[in-house]
Write an enzyme that holds these catalytic residues in place. Structure first.
Site, PDB file in Angstrom:
ATOM      1  N   THR A  54     119.014  59.237 124.997  1.00  0.00           N
ATOM      2  CA  THR A  54     120.235  58.810 125.677  1.00  0.00           C
ATOM      3  C   THR A  54     120.333  57.289 125.693  1.00  0.00           C
ATOM      4  O   THR A  54     121.428  56.737 125.832  1.00  0.00           O
ATOM      5  CB  THR A  54     120.277  59.377 127.107  1.00  0.00           C
ATOM      6  OG1 THR A  54     120.131  60.792 127.047  1.00  0.00           O
ATOM      7  CG2 THR A  54     121.581  59.053 127.805  1.00  0.00           C
ATOM      8  N   TYR A 142     108.272  65.981 126.682  1.00  0.00           N
ATOM      9  CA  TYR A 142     109.713  66.275 126.569  1.00  0.00           C
ATOM     10  C   TYR A 142     109.872  67.348 125.517  1.00  0.00           C
ATOM     11  O   TYR A 142     109.706  67.095 124.318  1.00  0.00           O
ATOM     12  CB  TYR A 142     110.470  64.998 126.206  1.00  0.00           C
ATOM     13  CG  TYR A 142     111.975  65.145 126.116  1.00  0.00           C
ATOM     14  CD1 TYR A 142     112.641  66.267 126.576  1.00  0.00           C
ATOM     15  CD2 TYR A 142     112.739  64.118 125.571  1.00  0.00           C
ATOM     16  CE1 TYR A 142     114.017  66.385 126.494  1.00  0.00           C
ATOM     17  CE2 TYR A 142     114.124  64.210 125.488  1.00  0.00           C
ATOM     18  CZ  TYR A 142     114.757  65.344 125.951  1.00  0.00           C
ATOM     19  OH  TYR A 142     116.122  65.455 125.869  1.00  0.00           O
ATOM     20  N   LYS A 170     109.516  67.505 130.834  1.00  0.00           N
ATOM     21  CA  LYS A 170     110.973  67.548 130.870  1.00  0.00           C
ATOM     22  C   LYS A 170     111.396  68.709 129.995  1.00  0.00           C
ATOM     23  O   LYS A 170     111.184  68.704 128.783  1.00  0.00           O
ATOM     24  CB  LYS A 170     111.570  66.234 130.362  1.00  0.00           C
ATOM     25  CG  LYS A 170     113.095  66.237 130.294  1.00  0.00           C
ATOM     26  CD  LYS A 170     113.633  64.947 129.688  1.00  0.00           C
ATOM     27  CE  LYS A 170     115.146  65.013 129.520  1.00  0.00           C
ATOM     28  NZ  LYS A 170     115.689  63.801 128.836  1.00  0.00           N
ATOM     29  N   VAL A 210     115.638  65.229 135.127  1.00  0.00           N
ATOM     30  CA  VAL A 210     115.889  64.038 134.311  1.00  0.00           C
ATOM     31  C   VAL A 210     117.263  64.276 133.708  1.00  0.00           C
ATOM     32  O   VAL A 210     117.430  65.079 132.795  1.00  0.00           O
ATOM     33  CB  VAL A 210     114.825  63.837 133.227  1.00  0.00           C
ATOM     34  CG1 VAL A 210     115.173  62.617 132.370  1.00  0.00           C
ATOM     35  CG2 VAL A 210     113.445  63.663 133.857  1.00  0.00           C
TER      36      VAL A 210
END
Length: 299
Positions: A54, A142, A170, A210
């Site tokens: 992001t 992640y 995550k 998150v």
């Protein structure tokens, strides 16, 4: 000094995966990053993830990544966790990014599954272990197979959880069954990495988020989390349902594109995108405006 962490909430509970603001000519906007970071923490974030996808990590240089970590730590590091993305599909490069993030003052690392090359589970185990061995920082895995091409299997997560510095995951796998087993067996702090599944993941043991939509609805995410923790399932469900237009609107196309557009609508730092990402069309911007308004976002 970083905020106080616990084994149950090593990076707090509500984190936003922050965009990287650029100036009109496409350069790194460190002043804008500091202002955006302060705004997000003021809104209720316990932490920020910088240099993730992001944050347009594929198109920022290593030097820019270190500068961004340092700037955000300087702005909010005394009151929020600053977690730096350090994962790539090149383990050696990931180790360099991890060490640079530590040197820049990051409080933790986010390590995404190596993408495109599709390594086997043993490769994932060695990759993440090498990153965790590279610094003294706690690590959040992640798991996003829709982008990386490979899931982190539950057995691999359980083995990785034995490492003293791998403390969280995550989860953007979109599989509540596998999440349930991995949470139960690994003991890792579990963060939702898929905003539409924030509430469902809390119900199977996640401890926080998150988030991408945290750029625009952090107070609502905090209220949803607090309602769940207080046992008010009805209220948590009401907030979840109120936010459905936001969850949908922010992911009608690539999330960085819509997030920067939403920030622009609110007069907050974001700036342009770096190719291959491109700005929303006027029609897409109108749709995003309607989606945000339907979810109660003030523009």
């Amino acid at each position: 000094m970083a905020p106080t962490s616990t084994p149950q909430t090593p990076f707090g509970r509500v984190l936003t995966a922050m965009v990287t603001p650029f100036t009109a000519d496409g350069a790194l906007d460190l002043d804008g990053a500091q202002r955006l970071a302060a705004h997000l923490v003021d809104a209720g974030n316990d932490g920020l993830v910088v240099n993730g996808t992001t944050g347009e990590s594929p198109t920022t240089s290593d030097a820019e990544k270190a500068q961004l970590v340092r700037a955000v730590v300087d702005a909010v590091g005394d009151r929020a966790f600053v977690v730096a993305g350090a994962g790539t599909n090149d383990t050696h490069h990931s180790l360099e990014l991890a060490r640079a993030a530590q040197d820049a003052g990051a409080h933790g690392l986010l390590a995404v599954t190596p993408y495109y090359s599709k390594p086997p589970q043993e490769g994932l185990l060695r990759h993440f272990t090498a990153i965790a061995d590279a610094t003294d920082l706690p690590v959040m895995l992640y798991d996003i197979p829709g982008r990386s091409g490979v899931p982190i299997n539950t057995e691999t997560i359980v083995r990785l959880a034995e490492h003293p510095r791998i403390v969280a995951n995550k989860d953007a796998k979109g599989d509540l069954g596998r999440a349930s087993w991995a949470i139960a067996r690994s003991g890792l702090a579990w963060y939702s990495g898929d905003d539409m599944l924030n509430l469902p993941l809390l119900s199977v043991g996640a401890i926080g988020f998150v988030s991408v939509v945290g750029h625009v609805v952090t107070p609502e995410l905090r209220a949803l989390l607090d309602a769940h923790l207080n046992g008010d399932v009805t209220k948590a469900t009401e907030i979840h349902q109120k936010l459905l237009p936001v969850f949908t609107g922010m992911f009608r196309t690539q999330g960085v594109i819509t997030t920067k557009a939403a920030l622009g609508l609110q007069g907050l730092p974001g700036g342009p995108l770096r190719l291959p990402l491109v700005e929303l069309s006027p029609e897409e911007t109108e749709q995003l405006t309607r989606d945000l308004a339907a979810g109660g976002v003030q523009l």
